[in-house]
Scaffold this active site. Sequence first.
Site, PDB file in Angstrom:
ATOM      1  N   THR A 141      42.033  49.749  48.842  1.00 10.10           N
ATOM      2  CA  THR A 141      41.081  50.433  47.970  1.00 10.10           C
ATOM      3  C   THR A 141      40.026  51.150  48.804  1.00 10.10           C
ATOM      4  OG1 THR A 141      41.436  48.983  46.108  1.00 10.10           O
ATOM      5  CG2 THR A 141      39.294  50.048  46.222  1.00 10.10           C
ATOM      6  N   ASN A 148      41.555  36.261  50.196  1.00 14.51           N
ATOM      7  CA  ASN A 148      40.781  37.300  50.874  1.00 14.51           C
ATOM      8  C   ASN A 148      39.481  37.557  50.135  1.00 14.51           C
ATOM      9  OD1 ASN A 148      40.370  40.340  49.926  1.00 14.51           O
ATOM     10  ND2 ASN A 148      42.205  39.564  48.886  1.00 14.51           N
ATOM     11  N   PHE A 166      36.370  45.499  50.046  1.00 11.21           N
ATOM     12  CA  PHE A 166      36.612  46.955  50.127  1.00 11.21           C
ATOM     13  C   PHE A 166      36.119  47.532  51.457  1.00 11.21           C
ATOM     14  CE2 PHE A 166      36.250  47.639  45.197  1.00 11.21           C
ATOM     15  CZ  PHE A 166      37.490  47.037  45.017  1.00 11.21           C
ATOM     16  N   SER A 214      38.798  43.695  41.354  1.00 13.13           N
ATOM     17  CA  SER A 214      38.637  42.875  42.548  1.00 13.13           C
ATOM     18  C   SER A 214      37.516  41.863  42.334  1.00 13.13           C
ATOM     19  CB  SER A 214      38.303  43.749  43.766  1.00 13.13           C
ATOM     20  OG  SER A 214      37.918  42.942  44.862  1.00 13.13           O
ATOM     21  N   ASN A 231      35.794  40.610  44.705  1.00 14.59           N
ATOM     22  CA  ASN A 231      35.010  40.575  45.943  1.00 14.59           C
ATOM     23  C   ASN A 231      33.889  41.599  46.021  1.00 14.59           C
ATOM     24  OD1 ASN A 231      36.663  38.474  46.960  1.00 14.59           O
ATOM     25  ND2 ASN A 231      38.219  39.984  47.501  1.00 14.59           N
ATOM     26  N   THR A 232      33.673  42.373  44.956  1.00 15.50           N
ATOM     27  CA  THR A 232      32.518  43.265  44.857  1.00 15.50           C
ATOM     28  C   THR A 232      31.688  42.809  43.675  1.00 15.50           C
ATOM     29  OG1 THR A 232      33.655  45.177  45.832  1.00 15.50           O
ATOM     30  CG2 THR A 232      31.751  45.637  44.446  1.00 15.50           C
ATOM     31  N   LYS A 283      44.034  48.860  37.201  1.00 14.43           N
ATOM     32  CA  LYS A 283      44.451  47.572  37.765  1.00 14.43           C
ATOM     33  C   LYS A 283      43.608  46.465  37.167  1.00 14.43           C
ATOM     34  CE  LYS A 283      45.797  45.404  42.107  1.00 14.43           C
ATOM     35  NZ  LYS A 283      46.058  45.666  43.534  1.00 14.43           N
ATOM     36  N   ASN A 338      45.670  41.967  39.838  1.00 11.44           N
ATOM     37  CA  ASN A 338      44.915  41.799  41.077  1.00 11.44           C
ATOM     38  C   ASN A 338      44.961  40.320  41.494  1.00 11.44           C
ATOM     39  OD1 ASN A 338      43.011  42.354  43.201  1.00 11.44           O
ATOM     40  ND2 ASN A 338      42.133  43.971  41.955  1.00 11.44           N
ATOM     41  N   GLY A 348      49.785  35.640  46.193  1.00  8.19           N
ATOM     42  CA  GLY A 348      50.981  34.974  46.669  1.00  8.19           C
ATOM     43  C   GLY A 348      51.610  34.057  45.646  1.00  8.19           C
TER      44      GLY A 348
END
Length: 334
Positions: free
Chosen positions: A91, A116, A120, A181, A183-184, A212, A241, A265
């Site tokens: 991304t 993870n 980004f 995501s 993570n933001t 997504k 995601n 995974g």
Amino acid sequence: MTIFETAVRPVLFRVGGGDAERAHEFTLGRLAGLGSGARALLRRRYAVSDPVEVFGVRFPNRVGLAAGMDKNGVALPAWPALGFGFVEVGTVTAKAQPGNDKPRLFRLRESEAVINRMGFNNAGAAALAERLRALGPIGVPLGISLGKSKVTPLEEAVQDYLTSYELLHPYADYIAVNVSSPNTPGLRTLQDKSALAALLAALVGKVPVLVKIAPDLTEPAIAELLEVCLSSGAAGVIATNTTLSRDGLAGPDQARAAEAGGLSGRPLTERARKIVHFVHEETGGRLPIIGVGGIVEADDAARMFDAGAALIQLYTGFIYRGPALVRAAARARP
């Protein structure tokens, strides 16, 4: 087991003292350095021709590389040689950003999973546009995943995405809108009905735009999101995601469960497939789906196709199984 699993993967997993991000960068560097002769040899071994047209784009096969593997597009010529029928870069964000503090990428080997919290990290939309302009076509469709710059307030998110879109859409066969995501901070609120409608109103038009979605949404929330996608002219959905859940981790990996970030995974296999099935049923097949999440074997790919995915993407499965998985998944029949 394949040669990759017995000989290549152990070496890669030892790179940088076992640091997953250093191994990732090492691998990208080696792939970026492949010459045309090496790529031709790989293509003869791994390429599968099974053309299909989805949202107006013709794909040489149904298996793509998911966003996150090659954020800045540094190894683009290598991915088709490894059998991928399309590639999604990013991304990418309007502003270059370093991402979250390291360490931020963790392998959970017993679970065939990854956590993870990259955040980004990328060189920015302008840098990617320049690289794509210089490179030219890569021989397979190219998707570009767009996200919000971390420093941009949520109320300015539309303009932030639009800045990236205007720079990059001339090089894209489709645009993926990443609003999922974990993570933001605050990003997932852009999946809400009004926020997503405003975002799609700004972006839909010049190339196919896909949304997504997160695997952690409830079915009613997904249904509401799908209504917005359909009414706004989105070309499709990417499901899913990474997840904030830690269900399904093998015993030795439980020690990593407290690590912040998104899990991908094998633990995501069933959840991602169920969401793809729900999206397909809820929309009556009107929104093409790229299925991604927990595809580690050819049978996972076949079941994802059976659930309603028109295309699939690999990320974590590719890390653990290598290019033989790409070939096997491309031969799996929907």
